[in-house]
Design an enzyme around this catalytic site. Structure first.
Site, mmCIF file in Angstrom:
data_model
loop_
_atom_site.group_PDB
_atom_site.id
_atom_site.type_symbol
_atom_site.label_atom_id
_atom_site.label_comp_id
_atom_site.label_asym_id
_atom_site.label_seq_id
_atom_site.Cartn_x
_atom_site.Cartn_y
_atom_site.Cartn_z
ATOM 1 N N TRP A 88 0.633 -1.186 0.053
ATOM 2 C CA TRP A 88 0.047 -0.153 0.032
ATOM 3 C C TRP A 88 0.925 1.164 -0.081
ATOM 4 O O TRP A 88 0.289 2.294 -0.516
ATOM 5 C CB TRP A 88 -0.871 -0.213 1.213
ATOM 6 N N ASP A 102 -1.063 6.903 5.953
ATOM 7 C CA ASP A 102 -2.200 5.986 5.433
ATOM 8 C C ASP A 102 -2.552 5.034 6.484
ATOM 9 O O ASP A 102 -1.860 3.854 6.821
ATOM 10 C CB ASP A 102 -1.879 5.313 4.247
ATOM 11 N N LYS A 106 -12.376 -0.905 7.371
ATOM 12 C CA LYS A 106 -11.684 -1.894 8.375
ATOM 13 C C LYS A 106 -12.214 -1.728 9.705
ATOM 14 O O LYS A 106 -13.186 -2.415 10.067
ATOM 15 C CB LYS A 106 -10.320 -1.938 8.222
HETATM 16 N N1 PMP Z 1 -4.306 1.585 2.050
HETATM 17 C C1 PMP Z 1 -4.406 0.591 3.079
HETATM 18 C C2 PMP Z 1 -3.237 0.251 3.948
HETATM 19 C C3 PMP Z 1 -5.130 -0.563 2.556
HETATM 20 O O1 PMP Z 1 -5.330 -1.541 3.294
HETATM 21 C C4 PMP Z 1 -6.047 -0.501 1.589
HETATM 22 C C5 PMP Z 1 -7.384 -1.256 1.097
HETATM 23 N N2 PMP Z 1 -6.993 -2.801 1.613
HETATM 24 C C6 PMP Z 1 -6.049 0.969 0.737
HETATM 25 C C7 PMP Z 1 -5.256 1.853 1.271
HETATM 26 C C8 PMP Z 1 -6.889 1.226 -0.517
HETATM 27 O O2 PMP Z 1 -8.329 1.465 0.307
HETATM 28 P P1 PMP Z 1 -9.577 1.644 -0.657
HETATM 29 O O3 PMP Z 1 -9.819 0.098 -1.537
HETATM 30 O O4 PMP Z 1 -10.664 2.077 0.078
HETATM 31 O O5 PMP Z 1 -9.097 2.678 -1.930
#
Ligand code: PMP
Length: 362
Positions: free
Chosen positions: A103, A173, A197
């Site tokens: 991520w 993030d 989450k």
């Molecule tokens: N950052 C992290 C740490 C994540 O775990 C996720 C999704 N699992 C995201 C960003 C992306 O989130 P989204 O699918 O809501 O765009």
């Protein structure tokens, strides 16, 4: 009665049962208005109360300094991968991204479209073959901020200490760990999280930011990603994801009833310890993250042979232990044990892991 099910999905993830039941009770008739909260105008007094209460509860739970802004936005975590550089940098500005997994890399790749991005490789392997995070970071003098991901949802790597950002604003993030443990918000320039989450339904993103970091000079930001528009309109520049915001508010109230973030942190520690202790005591299952970087939210583990994975998953599902398949990028298993997962769920998983191991050794 349907059988007891524990959902270990990494996201959209399990939400507290109490919250789901409460929402169900009010679903068709909110505040005795004869309509659902989903059908209310976001600008009407009934909905405004819901929205304001949610923000107030979040501020209280996280002890957010009063000058920080809180936004409820569309677009999930990835929406913020774009919004952060667009709002904090002018075109061509430099920003540094600490890479610790999938991520944080995704955030850097998106920012690369708008900024001069430097990627700092954050992972190293120690002499025992365990993954850990690099402690000495080379941050550029011209960098406007340091971005990192305190919990990598896929690899199960969590940073409990703040990286040394060398005076640069720290942008985090927190999609997969917000509200799971106590934090000093004032040490961050900006925090964001996709909701699915620890907060509520997917699609919503929470942003907590020091507005001193917003750049003024830009007029090329899509308005729905523009923090100044969010500020001006109280996150209601366009119609916000009203149902997700309402449900997030219910989760915040649930969390307050649990005793707040410090209390849930203890609960989360107990769950993670229980699972890791079992994994470490077994020579059948493995987790390869160095102990001090092991995630409390996402616990990846491997079986001795990948060929056993389908059988393990089948048996788990039969016992109501759902969504344990690891992310396709890393394989194996992953148990996501966010705030709403009770200790009983983790115990049920460990009970099954013991049984599976025994059956294999026969
Ligand atoms: N950052 C992290 C740490 C994540 O775990 C996720 C999704 N699992 C995201 C960003 C992306 O989130 P989204 O699918 O809501 O765009």
């Amino acid at each position: 009665m349907s059988k007891q099910v524990y959902n270990f999905c990494a996201g959209p993830a399990m939400l507290p049962q109490d919250v789901m039941r409460e929402a169900q009770r009010e679903f068709c008739d909110f505040n005795q208005l004869g309509v659902s909260v989903m059908e209310l105008s976001h600008r009407g007094s009934h909905y405004m109360k819901v929205a304001e209460q949610a923000e107030q509860d979040l501020r209280e739970l996280m002890n957010i300094p009063s000058h920080y802004r809180v936004f409820f936005m569309h677009g999930g975590g990835r929406g913020q991968f774009s919004a952060v550089p667009l709002n904090l940098l002018t075109r061509g500005d430099a920003a540094d991204y600490l890479l610790t997994g999938h991520w944080s890399k995704g955030a850097a790749d998106e920012a690369d479209k708008y900024a001069d991005v430097s990627r700092i490789q954050g992972l190293e392997t120690d002499s025992d073959g365990h993954t850990r995070v690099t402690e000495k970071l080379r941050i550029r003098a011209e960098a406007r901020y340091l971005h990192y991901c305190p919990n990598e949802t896929i690899e199960g790597v969590e940073l409990f200490e703040l990286p040394d950002s060398q005076g640069k604003p720290l942008i985090a993030d927190m999609s997969s760990m917000l509200l799971s443990r106590s934090l000093d918000v004032s040490r961050f320039g900006l925090i964001y999280a996709g909701a699915q989450k620890n907060i509520g339904p997917a699609g919503l993103a929470i942003v907590i930011a020091d507005p001193a970091l917003f750049v003024d000079a830009r007029d090329d930001i899509p308005a729905i990603l523009d923090y100044r528009q969010m500020e001006k309109h109280g996150s209601m520049y366009n119609t916000p994801p009203t149902f997700a915001w309402y449900l997030a508010g219910k989760v915040f109230q649930w969390l307050k009833r649990q005793g707040g973030v410090a209390a849930i942190e203890e609960h989360n520690k107990a769950k993670a310890d229980y699972l890791y202790q079992y994994i470490d005591s077994s020579d059948f299952y493995r987790n390869t993250v160095a102990v001090s970087y092991r995630s409390r939210m996402n616990v990846p583990f491997q079986l001795p042979d990948r060929a056993l994975d389908p059988e393990f998953l089948r048996g788990a599902e039969q016992r109501g232990l759902l969504a344990l398949k690891g992310h396709r990028a890393v394989g194996g298993m992953r148990a996501s044990i966010y705030n709403a997962m009770p200790l009983e769920g983790v115990k049920a998983l460990v009970g099954y892991m013991e049984l599976f191991e025994k059956l294999q050794r026969r």
